[in-house]
Structures are given as C-alpha cells and as structure tokens.
Motif scaffolding. Sequence first.
Motif, mmCIF file in Angstrom:
data_model
loop_
_atom_site.group_PDB
_atom_site.id
_atom_site.type_symbol
_atom_site.label_atom_id
_atom_site.label_comp_id
_atom_site.label_asym_id
_atom_site.label_seq_id
_atom_site.Cartn_x
_atom_site.Cartn_y
_atom_site.Cartn_z
ATOM 1 N N GLN A 206 -15.535 36.042 61.763
ATOM 2 C CA GLN A 206 -16.126 36.995 60.830
ATOM 3 C C GLN A 206 -17.056 36.304 59.839
ATOM 4 O OE1 GLN A 206 -13.044 39.974 59.417
ATOM 5 N NE2 GLN A 206 -11.836 38.844 60.909
ATOM 6 N N GLN B 205 -18.719 43.997 57.086
ATOM 7 C CA GLN B 205 -17.509 43.843 57.886
ATOM 8 C C GLN B 205 -17.641 44.446 59.286
ATOM 9 O OE1 GLN B 205 -14.238 42.269 56.774
ATOM 10 N NE2 GLN B 205 -14.561 42.141 58.957
ATOM 11 N N TRP C 128 -18.292 42.437 62.583
ATOM 12 C CA TRP C 128 -17.246 41.661 63.252
ATOM 13 C C TRP C 128 -16.851 42.283 64.582
ATOM 14 C CZ3 TRP C 128 -14.539 38.138 65.175
ATOM 15 C CH2 TRP C 128 -13.225 38.315 65.593
#
Length: 199
Positions: free
Chosen positions: A143, A174, A177
């Motif tokens: 990530q 996010q 990811w």
Amino acid sequence: LVVLALFTSMTSGALMQKILRDRASVKLKSLLKKDQIFFGLEASDRDGLLKQMSVQAATKVSFEQEKIYELLLKREDLDSTGLKDGIAMPHCRLPDLEEPKVFMGFCPDGVDFHSPDQSRSKVIFMIITNEKDFQSQLEIISQIATLFQERDNCFNILKCQTPTEVIAFINSYQKSWEHYKYFWEKWNIWNHQYSDLKV
C-alpha cells in the motif's frame, strides 16, 4: 524495481498467492494513528533516526526499544528499505504482537537510506508486525509503495502540517491498493507458472 526486490526477497510467488488470499487485507488507513505520526525529527544519519523512532514505537508495542532498534538495523543490513523521492519504509517483526503497527516520521533534512535515486529520505514509515504474520507486512508495504508510485504524492505529503492532514491524505489514496493487490496476484501467478517451465 526496488519494491519488486523487497517482495521477492521475502517470499516466493506461490507463497505470495497463498498469504494474500487467506484472510481480509489490512488497511494502512486503519493502522496509522495520530499519535503514531511524528513531525520535526532530527538525525544526522539513518541509524540515529531509527533509534528515535524505535523509542516512540516501544511505548506502543510494549517491547524493549533496543530490541526493536536492533531488528530494524538487521533488516536494513539485508537490503535498504529506501525508495525513490525521499520515502523509506524500515520494518521488522516482533513476537507476540497483537496487531500490526505503523509509525510515520517526517525528517525535514532527510537521512540517507541508500535509496536507488540517492535521495535523502524525509518521510519514513516504520512497520512492525508479528513475526508469524507475513501477510500484513507485505500488504502494508504494498500500500505504501502504491501510494508513492505517483511522484507527486512524494512531494505533496510533505505539505501536510498535522497528523490529521496526513491521515486524510493517506485515506484519499487507499482505494488504489485494491488495484495494486490485483496486479501482484496476477504477477505472482505468472511468475509461478514461468518458474515451473524453467530447466
């Protein structure tokens, strides 16, 4: 290439496939807490910075600071965890750790993590996971690497002035990811199949 080296140094293609599908992924945005983000770190070198951050980490993981520091250095001796454009992600594993921990430090002057572009690392993610939890460490590294594949992000995060701003910045990226995880799963399937063909 650096990210790929980090991955392949820790696990094979077949093992990667297994650990990535065994359970739900951990999320960086859920692990990074306001009191685990440190601004204004000052150090003349990498080891000094790791020592500072290990002192902070020791209060959160109930583990001896010197042992954390020792394990971080041991990992750095294997291969540098410095990425391009001023990012580094030193990491280690501890016994009996209940959940992964991520600490983030901002060092305005930067320190030398032997990054591939020879940049001084100013944003440091320190990752600590259970010694038996390979999956979480790989996912967190993935990530972070995904976020900073975009060069602008390496510079934009330095504009953050508070932990709240940092967390908001991380949260906004996010979703990428999931795309990165898909890529790694496909790559490792291909790599495993190709390895079977080698003579």
